[in-house]
Design a protein around this motif. Sequence first.
Motif, PDB file in Angstrom:
ATOM      1  N   HIS A  87      33.794  28.457  91.635  1.00  0.00           N
ATOM      2  CA  HIS A  87      34.014  28.800  93.036  1.00  0.00           C
ATOM      3  C   HIS A  87      35.412  29.371  93.231  1.00  0.00           C
ATOM      4  O   HIS A  87      36.045  29.176  94.265  1.00  0.00           O
ATOM      5  CB  HIS A  87      33.794  27.587  93.949  1.00  0.00           C
ATOM      6  CG  HIS A  87      32.422  26.987  93.808  1.00  0.00           C
ATOM      7  ND1 HIS A  87      32.190  25.754  93.276  1.00  0.00           N
ATOM      8  CD2 HIS A  87      31.195  27.481  94.106  1.00  0.00           C
ATOM      9  CE1 HIS A  87      30.899  25.493  93.263  1.00  0.00           C
ATOM     10  NE2 HIS A  87      30.267  26.535  93.752  1.00  0.00           N
ATOM     11  N   ARG A 107      26.540  39.219  99.390  1.00  0.00           N
ATOM     12  CA  ARG A 107      25.085  39.049  99.476  1.00  0.00           C
ATOM     13  C   ARG A 107      24.610  38.817 100.922  1.00  0.00           C
ATOM     14  O   ARG A 107      25.262  38.129 101.690  1.00  0.00           O
ATOM     15  CB  ARG A 107      24.650  37.871  98.597  1.00  0.00           C
ATOM     16  CG  ARG A 107      25.023  38.110  97.161  1.00  0.00           C
ATOM     17  CD  ARG A 107      24.764  36.906  96.298  1.00  0.00           C
ATOM     18  NE  ARG A 107      25.302  37.123  94.970  1.00  0.00           N
ATOM     19  CZ  ARG A 107      25.252  36.245  93.981  1.00  0.00           C
ATOM     20  NH1 ARG A 107      24.681  35.070  94.176  1.00  0.00           N
ATOM     21  NH2 ARG A 107      25.759  36.536  92.814  1.00  0.00           N
ATOM     22  N   GLY A 115      21.838  25.378  97.276  1.00  0.00           N
ATOM     23  CA  GLY A 115      22.861  26.056  96.468  1.00  0.00           C
ATOM     24  C   GLY A 115      23.354  27.298  97.183  1.00  0.00           C
ATOM     25  O   GLY A 115      23.413  28.379  96.623  1.00  0.00           O
ATOM     26  N   GLU A 136      25.000  22.484  99.203  1.00  0.00           N
ATOM     27  CA  GLU A 136      25.746  22.734  97.970  1.00  0.00           C
ATOM     28  C   GLU A 136      26.104  21.411  97.345  1.00  0.00           C
ATOM     29  O   GLU A 136      26.369  20.443  98.068  1.00  0.00           O
ATOM     30  CB  GLU A 136      27.070  23.412  98.337  1.00  0.00           C
ATOM     31  CG  GLU A 136      27.121  24.891  98.129  1.00  0.00           C
ATOM     32  CD  GLU A 136      27.056  25.282  96.665  1.00  0.00           C
ATOM     33  OE1 GLU A 136      27.561  24.546  95.821  1.00  0.00           O
ATOM     34  OE2 GLU A 136      26.491  26.334  96.368  1.00  0.00           O
ATOM     35  N   HIS A 194      18.707  31.024  95.988  1.00  0.00           N
ATOM     36  CA  HIS A 194      19.026  32.312  95.371  1.00  0.00           C
ATOM     37  C   HIS A 194      20.027  32.111  94.242  1.00  0.00           C
ATOM     38  O   HIS A 194      21.152  31.634  94.470  1.00  0.00           O
ATOM     39  CB  HIS A 194      19.618  33.283  96.406  1.00  0.00           C
ATOM     40  CG  HIS A 194      19.882  34.641  95.826  1.00  0.00           C
ATOM     41  ND1 HIS A 194      21.140  35.087  95.492  1.00  0.00           N
ATOM     42  CD2 HIS A 194      19.015  35.628  95.479  1.00  0.00           C
ATOM     43  CE1 HIS A 194      21.044  36.309  94.986  1.00  0.00           C
ATOM     44  NE2 HIS A 194      19.772  36.665  94.962  1.00  0.00           N
TER      45      HIS A 194
END
Length: 281
Positions: free
Chosen positions: A21, A32, A55, A78, A123
């Motif tokens: 991250h 995205r 996620g 997450e 995704h």
Amino acid sequence: MTTVLPSSRTGTSSSVYASSHDPATLRTHKWRNVANSAAYLVPYLKPDMKILDVGCGPGTITIDLARYVPEGYVIGVEYANKPLTAARELAESEKVTNVQFAIADALDLNKYADDSFDVVHAHQVLQHVPDPVKALKEMRRVAKPGGIIAARESAAMTWYPKVPEIEQWYTLHIKVGKELLGGSPDPGSYIHVWAQEAGFARKDITCTAGTWCFNTPEDRKWWSSVWTQRVVTPRSIENAVDRGGYCTKEDLFNMANAWENWGRDENGWFTILHGEIICRK
Ligand SMILES: C[S@@+](CC[C@H](N)C(=O)[O-])C[C@H]1O[C@@H](n2cnc3c(N)ncnc32)[C@H](O)[C@@H]1O
């Protein structure tokens, strides 16, 4: 908004996620949106749907999904807190109010009851968990009967020109993801098989494919600058050199250099093929 979101807690980590991250990685994910990463799901969306995005990373797809369900809501989860700060800030700055973010592990979504969501989406996440079938089982459990489980994973990458350092970069991507971390890099061609192992009948799974293609001067500049940085992040060096022993630090800097040159090549072209599944519970 109505919510099934319980109070946040620190999730138990069950990830084999190679990146950390770091800003360069999050920059890749922030590009995205639904149009470029979840278009296959759009025909199934209805305005009042409740969606769980597993996620979710920095949440750009999550927040965009919320725009498709103005009478419903989206929860992005997450296992790590780090990307959620950016996700919450983005939702606020974009004034998208029907979205929330929380800590939850894809392999243990126990804070959510059975049959809670109309759509459960992931995704590029299944490749980063040690047990993707278990994650799909959890996604299936929290989906309503008749609801949808949607997943999209990279299946292959190809590019031009075929310089050796970018070939080495791709080999390294597979080795670190698979051998070192125990994940499943680029599984897009068989996520429908995982879905059957998770309990879906073949007739209830629709497979499609989607691509990203970077070749315009703007796209090349962005994609090359991201990879020039990502190849040499402290986490990349730790995985590839210190832990894996797959190459030297100098090799990584040569790969970064090759990415920079690729960005300047007016014939530079890079494509990722993704496998996509819509599974009906
Ligand atoms: C490639 S990123 C994709 C992020 C986002 N879905 C997107 O496409 O922009 C993979 C994400 O999966 C998350 N992840 C990995 N293992 C997880 C787990 N066990 N539970 C929940 N999230 C996980 C990582 O933290 C990371 O943000």
